[in-house]
Design an enzyme around this catalytic site. Structure first.
Site, PDB file in Angstrom:
ATOM      1  CD  GLU A  93      10.521   4.948  13.796  1.00 29.95           C
ATOM      2  OE1 GLU A  93      10.544   3.730  13.554  1.00 29.95           O
ATOM      3  OE2 GLU A  93       9.509   5.642  13.557  1.00 29.95           O
ATOM      4  CD  GLN A 139      13.102  -6.764  18.612  1.00 27.80           C
ATOM      5  OE1 GLN A 139      12.218  -7.614  18.574  1.00 27.80           O
ATOM      6  NE2 GLN A 139      14.215  -6.878  17.905  1.00 27.80           N
ATOM      7  CG  LEU A 183      10.302  -0.523  26.696  1.00 28.23           C
ATOM      8  CD1 LEU A 183      11.142   0.735  26.618  1.00 28.23           C
ATOM      9  CD2 LEU A 183       9.226  -0.505  25.635  1.00 28.23           C
ATOM     10  CE1 TYR A 211      13.935  -9.494  21.863  1.00 30.15           C
ATOM     11  CE2 TYR A 211      12.073  -8.200  22.605  1.00 30.15           C
ATOM     12  CZ  TYR A 211      12.584  -9.345  22.057  1.00 30.15           C
ATOM     13  OH  TYR A 211      11.737 -10.352  21.705  1.00 30.15           O
ATOM     14  CE1 TYR A 263      11.498   1.542   9.423  1.00 31.05           C
ATOM     15  CE2 TYR A 263      12.349   1.786  11.665  1.00 31.05           C
ATOM     16  CZ  TYR A 263      11.312   1.902  10.747  1.00 31.05           C
ATOM     17  OH  TYR A 263      10.097   2.405  11.157  1.00 31.05           O
ATOM     18  CG  ASP A 295       7.080  -0.134   9.828  1.00 28.26           C
ATOM     19  OD1 ASP A 295       6.377  -0.409   8.821  1.00 28.26           O
ATOM     20  OD2 ASP A 295       6.651   0.549  10.770  1.00 28.26           O
ATOM     21  CB  CYS A 352     -10.319  -3.227   1.608  1.00 32.35           C
ATOM     22  SG  CYS A 352      -8.950  -4.396   1.727  1.00 32.35           S
ATOM     23  CB  CYS A 369      -8.056   1.177   2.313  1.00 34.69           C
ATOM     24  SG  CYS A 369      -6.406   1.428   1.665  1.00 34.69           S
ATOM     25  CB  CYS A 394      -5.174  -1.593  -3.324  1.00 34.83           C
ATOM     26  SG  CYS A 394      -4.565  -3.093  -2.548  1.00 34.83           S
TER      27      CYS A 394
HETATM   28 FE1  SF4 Z   1      -7.035  -3.184   1.426  1.00 37.86          FE
HETATM   29 FE2  SF4 Z   1      -5.154  -2.652  -0.359  1.00 37.86          FE
HETATM   30 FE3  SF4 Z   1      -5.912  -0.786   1.318  1.00 37.86          FE
HETATM   31 FE4  SF4 Z   1      -4.513  -2.834   2.216  1.00 37.86          FE
HETATM   32  S1  SF4 Z   1      -3.805  -1.281   0.776  1.00 37.86           S
HETATM   33  S2  SF4 Z   1      -6.351  -1.979   3.190  1.00 37.86           S
HETATM   34  S3  SF4 Z   1      -5.291  -4.478   0.933  1.00 37.86           S
HETATM   35  S4  SF4 Z   1      -7.166  -1.749  -0.230  1.00 37.86           S
END
Ligand code: SF4
Length: 376
Positions: A34, A39, A77, A79, A117, A135, A195, A198, A204
């Site tokens: 992490e 960076q 790396l 930093y 984080y 992130d 998308c 996805c 979404c």
């Molecule tokens: Fe597309 Fe939404 Fe999936 Fe992102 S979260 S890839 S914008 S459908």
């Protein structure tokens, strides 16, 4: 479990990259990854990560090492304060938690170099604690999925996005959920989102409104600052000079070949050490016509190289600096930056007499350079 979270996990199980720090639950290894990923891109950090873990396989090994040793194995790396903080953090965990990363947020956040984080990431991934992580990749997914149309770079947005992430967190499996969100942002919901691939497309909001390419809204990247860095290979009896200087603009924490920075309209933080500039004016050196490209945060850097041999009478001057002499072959280890790899490659490839300019004192060379740039 809600449908979207379930789909996300199923997708992650089938599709995630088998990254070494994603197939472990060891808090130490997740901690290192992490910090490196903060960076550095995954592809660039994989090899240094494996080498670092091999060299420092445990919190105890890291804590028992010297700062210089750790910096040396942070090669490539950048930093370097991250490496220094990691080592301090390891010392803290060794001395206060018997080399075991603590399981509570309250304790984790006390470790030097561990911010909110990193604490959330380690506690959720390694110990399955219910903390959502945000992130850069997750931020993009959230902004699109929830149609967040404010500038995500603003501090007020960070609080809202963290709340969204907390609400969306799958509390039955925070470890995989967080990793799935990060993976979705890294491989599917990328700046140009795919998308079709996805798993959460149907819920979404950006996709439903056809705004996936307009989000997230963020500050435009500032123009990159262009500079030249002229490195000096100064040898004395077969050894090469390295200098460390915590006042300079770059490489404050490590030994490097001495360098000068040149560029237009640079502020004082880029100013060269006058003592070193004067010193260079007093010696003859050769500058090579080749150069390489490098970048450090928002800088585009042209790297070039000059060379000279130092005489006995010029040695006492160095007492003004934190310096050391190293073998040419050790430059890569002693100057632990990817810039040293580039310099070394250039040196080996091009250091032929026909490739260098005439020997010129610095002032004459700068004047010549100015004349060239005016004529362009
Ligand atoms: Fe597309 Fe939404 Fe999936 Fe992102 S979260 S890839 S914008 S459908």
């Amino acid at each position: 479990m809600k449908t979207a979270q379930k789909k996300l996990l199923q997708w992650y199980e089938k599709n995630h990259r088998k990254l070494p720090f994603r197939i472990t639950k060891e808090p130490y290894k997740i901690w290192i990854s992490e910090v490196m990923l903060q960076q550095t891109r995954v592809n660039a950090m994989l090899e240094p990560y494996q080498k670092f873990i091999k060299k420092f396989p445990s919190i105890k090994k890291l804590a028992d090492s010297t700062e210089e040793e750790v910096i040396r194995h942070w090669h490539g790396l950048g930093y370097y304060s991250r490496a220094i903080n990691l080592q301090k953090g390891a010392v803290y965990v060794r001395d206060n938690h018997n080399c075991v990363f603590p399981e509570t947020y309250r304790e984790a956040i006390k470790i030097p170099g561990v911010g909110p984080y990193t604490a959330r990431a380690i506690l959720s991934i390694a110990y399955h604690k219910s903390y959502a992580v945000v992130d850069g990749n997750v931020k993009r997914v959230l902004a699109r999925y929830f149609l967040f149309d404010k500038n995500v770079s603003l501090p007020t947005s960070a609080t809202i996005l963290q709340e969204m992430a907390d609400n969306f967190l799958n509390r039955d499996n925070p470890s995989e959920h967080n990793q799935a969100m990060m993976e979705l942002g890294a491989t599917v919901c990328t700046p140009k989102p795919d998308c079709k691939a996805c798993p959460v497309q149907s819920s979404c909001l950006a996709f439903q409104s056809n705004k996936q390419n307009d989000l997230p809204i963020q500050n435009k990247n500032a123009d990159k600052i262009k500079i030249n860095m002229k490195f000096f290979l100064l040898d004395y009896k077969g050894k090469v000079l390295l200098i460390k200087d915590n006042q300079r603009r770059f490489f404050k924490k490590i030994y490097t070949l001495p360098f000068l920075i040149e560029g237009k309209d640079l502020d004082n933080s880029y100013q060269n050490d006058v003592r070193f500039t004067d010193y260079l004016n007093s010696i003859n050196y050769q500058c090579y016509q080749f150069s390489a490209k490098h970048s450090i945060t928002n800088h585009d850097i042209a790297v070039s190289l000059c060379k000279s041999s130092i005489q006995n009478s010029q040695i006492s001057f160095l007492n003004n600096f934190d310096f050391k002499w190293v073998d040419f072959e050790d430059i890569r280890n002693e100057f632990p930056s990817s810039i040293s790899d580039k310099l070394k490659t250039l040196m080996k490839k091009y250091m032929e007499p026909s490739n260098h300019l005439e020997e010129l004192p610095l002032t004459k060379m700068l004047a010549l350079k100015q004349r060239f740039s005016k004529n362009k």
